[in-house]
Design a protein around this motif. Sequence first.
Motif, PDB file in Angstrom:
ATOM      1  N   ALA A   1       5.232  42.698  43.533  1.00  0.00           N
ATOM      2  CA  ALA A   1       4.238  42.180  44.485  1.00  0.00           C
ATOM      3  C   ALA A   1       4.461  40.694  44.777  1.00  0.00           C
ATOM      4  N   GLY A   2       5.718  40.276  44.853  1.00  0.00           N
ATOM      5  CA  GLY A   2       6.028  38.893  45.204  1.00  0.00           C
ATOM      6  C   GLY A   2       5.882  37.897  44.074  1.00  0.00           C
ATOM      7  N   VAL A   3       5.688  38.384  42.852  1.00  0.00           N
ATOM      8  CA  VAL A   3       5.545  37.495  41.696  1.00  0.00           C
ATOM      9  C   VAL A   3       6.667  37.783  40.702  1.00  0.00           C
ATOM     10  N   LEU A   4       7.437  36.754  40.394  1.00  0.00           N
ATOM     11  CA  LEU A   4       8.482  36.844  39.376  1.00  0.00           C
ATOM     12  C   LEU A   4       7.854  36.450  38.051  1.00  0.00           C
ATOM     13  N   THR A   5       7.879  37.359  37.080  1.00  0.00           N
ATOM     14  CA  THR A   5       7.282  37.090  35.770  1.00  0.00           C
ATOM     15  C   THR A   5       8.376  37.038  34.724  1.00  0.00           C
ATOM     16  N   LEU A   6       8.497  35.892  34.069  1.00  0.00           N
ATOM     17  CA  LEU A   6       9.457  35.697  32.983  1.00  0.00           C
ATOM     18  C   LEU A   6       8.695  35.716  31.670  1.00  0.00           C
ATOM     19  N   ARG A   7       9.220  36.433  30.705  1.00  0.00           N
ATOM     20  CA  ARG A   7       8.619  36.491  29.365  1.00  0.00           C
ATOM     21  C   ARG A   7       9.644  35.963  28.375  1.00  0.00           C
ATOM     22  N   ILE A   8       9.233  34.917  27.642  1.00  0.00           N
ATOM     23  CA  ILE A   8      10.137  34.273  26.692  1.00  0.00           C
ATOM     24  C   ILE A   8       9.478  34.324  25.315  1.00  0.00           C
ATOM     25  N   PRO A   9      10.070  35.066  24.373  1.00  0.00           N
ATOM     26  CA  PRO A   9       9.460  35.163  23.044  1.00  0.00           C
ATOM     27  C   PRO A   9       9.545  33.838  22.282  1.00  0.00           C
ATOM     28  N   ILE A  10       8.553  33.619  21.443  1.00  0.00           N
ATOM     29  CA  ILE A  10       8.564  32.475  20.541  1.00  0.00           C
ATOM     30  C   ILE A  10       9.624  32.762  19.476  1.00  0.00           C
ATOM     31  N   ALA A  11      10.479  31.797  19.199  1.00  0.00           N
ATOM     32  CA  ALA A  11      11.550  31.983  18.210  1.00  0.00           C
ATOM     33  C   ALA A  11      10.951  32.211  16.827  1.00  0.00           C
ATOM     34  N   GLU A  12      11.606  33.066  16.042  1.00  0.00           N
ATOM     35  CA  GLU A  12      11.132  33.375  14.690  1.00  0.00           C
ATOM     36  C   GLU A  12      10.965  32.103  13.852  1.00  0.00           C
ATOM     37  N   ARG A  13      11.891  31.168  14.010  1.00  0.00           N
ATOM     38  CA  ARG A  13      11.844  29.943  13.206  1.00  0.00           C
ATOM     39  C   ARG A  13      10.639  29.061  13.558  1.00  0.00           C
ATOM     40  N   ALA A  14      10.028  29.303  14.732  1.00  0.00           N
ATOM     41  CA  ALA A  14       8.896  28.495  15.164  1.00  0.00           C
ATOM     42  C   ALA A  14       7.551  29.118  14.801  1.00  0.00           C
ATOM     43  N   LYS A  15       7.565  30.379  14.368  1.00  0.00           N
ATOM     44  CA  LYS A  15       6.320  31.056  14.017  1.00  0.00           C
ATOM     45  C   LYS A  15       5.823  30.564  12.668  1.00  0.00           C
ATOM     46  N   PRO A  16       4.515  30.494  12.512  1.00  0.00           N
ATOM     47  CA  PRO A  16       3.979  30.080  11.210  1.00  0.00           C
ATOM     48  C   PRO A  16       4.380  31.089  10.133  1.00  0.00           C
ATOM     49  N   ARG A  17       4.660  30.591   8.965  1.00  0.00           N
ATOM     50  CA  ARG A  17       5.023  31.483   7.865  1.00  0.00           C
ATOM     51  C   ARG A  17       4.409  30.957   6.569  1.00  0.00           C
ATOM     52  N   LYS A  18       4.197  31.844   5.670  1.00  0.00           N
ATOM     53  CA  LYS A  18       3.584  31.523   4.384  1.00  0.00           C
ATOM     54  C   LYS A  18       4.682  31.168   3.396  1.00  0.00           C
ATOM     55  N   ILE A  19       4.511  30.087   2.693  1.00  0.00           N
ATOM     56  CA  ILE A  19       5.449  29.653   1.659  1.00  0.00           C
ATOM     57  C   ILE A  19       4.811  29.954   0.310  1.00  0.00           C
ATOM     58  N   THR A  20       5.528  30.724  -0.509  1.00  0.00           N
ATOM     59  CA  THR A  20       4.993  31.035  -1.835  1.00  0.00           C
ATOM     60  C   THR A  20       5.321  29.880  -2.783  1.00  0.00           C
ATOM     61  N   ILE A  21       4.417  29.675  -3.680  1.00  0.00           N
ATOM     62  CA  ILE A  21       4.579  28.598  -4.656  1.00  0.00           C
ATOM     63  C   ILE A  21       4.994  29.216  -5.982  1.00  0.00           C
ATOM     64  N   GLY A  22       6.131  28.775  -6.474  1.00  0.00           N
ATOM     65  CA  GLY A  22       6.605  29.269  -7.762  1.00  0.00           C
ATOM     66  C   GLY A  22       5.976  28.475  -8.902  1.00  0.00           C
ATOM     67  N   ARG A  23       5.984  29.065 -10.076  1.00  0.00           N
ATOM     68  CA  ARG A  23       5.482  28.376 -11.260  1.00  0.00           C
ATOM     69  C   ARG A  23       6.621  27.579 -11.858  1.00  0.00           C
ATOM     70  N   GLY A  24       6.302  26.513 -12.526  1.00  0.00           N
ATOM     71  CA  GLY A  24       7.312  25.658 -13.144  1.00  0.00           C
ATOM     72  C   GLY A  24       8.183  26.418 -14.126  1.00  0.00           C
ATOM     73  N   ASP A  25       7.613  27.417 -14.849  1.00  0.00           N
ATOM     74  CA  ASP A  25       8.371  28.199 -15.814  1.00  0.00           C
ATOM     75  C   ASP A  25       9.463  29.010 -15.117  1.00  0.00           C
ATOM     76  N   ASP A  26       9.145  29.562 -13.919  1.00  0.00           N
ATOM     77  CA  ASP A  26      10.115  30.367 -13.173  1.00  0.00           C
ATOM     78  C   ASP A  26      11.323  29.529 -12.779  1.00  0.00           C
TER      79      ASP A  26
END
Length: 146
Positions: free
Chosen positions: A113-138
Motif C-alpha cells: 500500500a505504498g509503504v516500505l517497512t524495514l524490520r531490523i532486529p536488535i543484536a543479541e549482544r545489545a539485549k539485556p542479559r543476566k550475569i550470574t555471580i560466582g562464589r569466591g570458593d568456586d
Amino acid sequence: MLMRTDPFRELDRITQQMLGATGTWSRPSAVPMDAYREGDVYVIALDLPGVAPDAIDIDVERNMLTVTAERRPVAKADDVQMELSERPLGAFSRQLMLADTLDTEKITADYEAGVLTLRIPIAERAKPRKITIGRGDDRKQIAAEP
C-alpha cells in the motif's frame, strides 16, 4: 537507535513541496518516515506511494542505511492534456545512520500500500542479559584445576 544525518532535510522537503520541485538523482527529494521499536525489532516505515517495487533500492554499508526510489510519470497518449499535476515525480532518497546495537545482517523489507517497512532486529549482544555471580570458593577451585 537512529542519528539524523542532515538537519536541513525537513526544510528542503517543505521548500520542494511549496515550489513543486521534483527530485533528481543528484538532489533527491526526502522520503517521509516513521521509526519505532517493537519488542526486539526496530521498525522503519517509509512512504513511497505510487513507486513500483522494482524502482526501490535498499543498501546497507557499515551502519549507513540508504533507501532510494524513483517515481516516473505515467505514460500518456498524445491526445491527453494535463490539467493538474500535484503528485511529486522524480528521485527520492533517505539515509539513516543505524546504531551498532542493530543487526544489519538480518534486515527484512516489505512493501504494501505504498509503504516500505524495514524490520531490523536488535543484536543479541545489545539485549539485556543476566550475569550470574560466582562464589569466591568456586573461583579458587577453578583456578586450582589443571
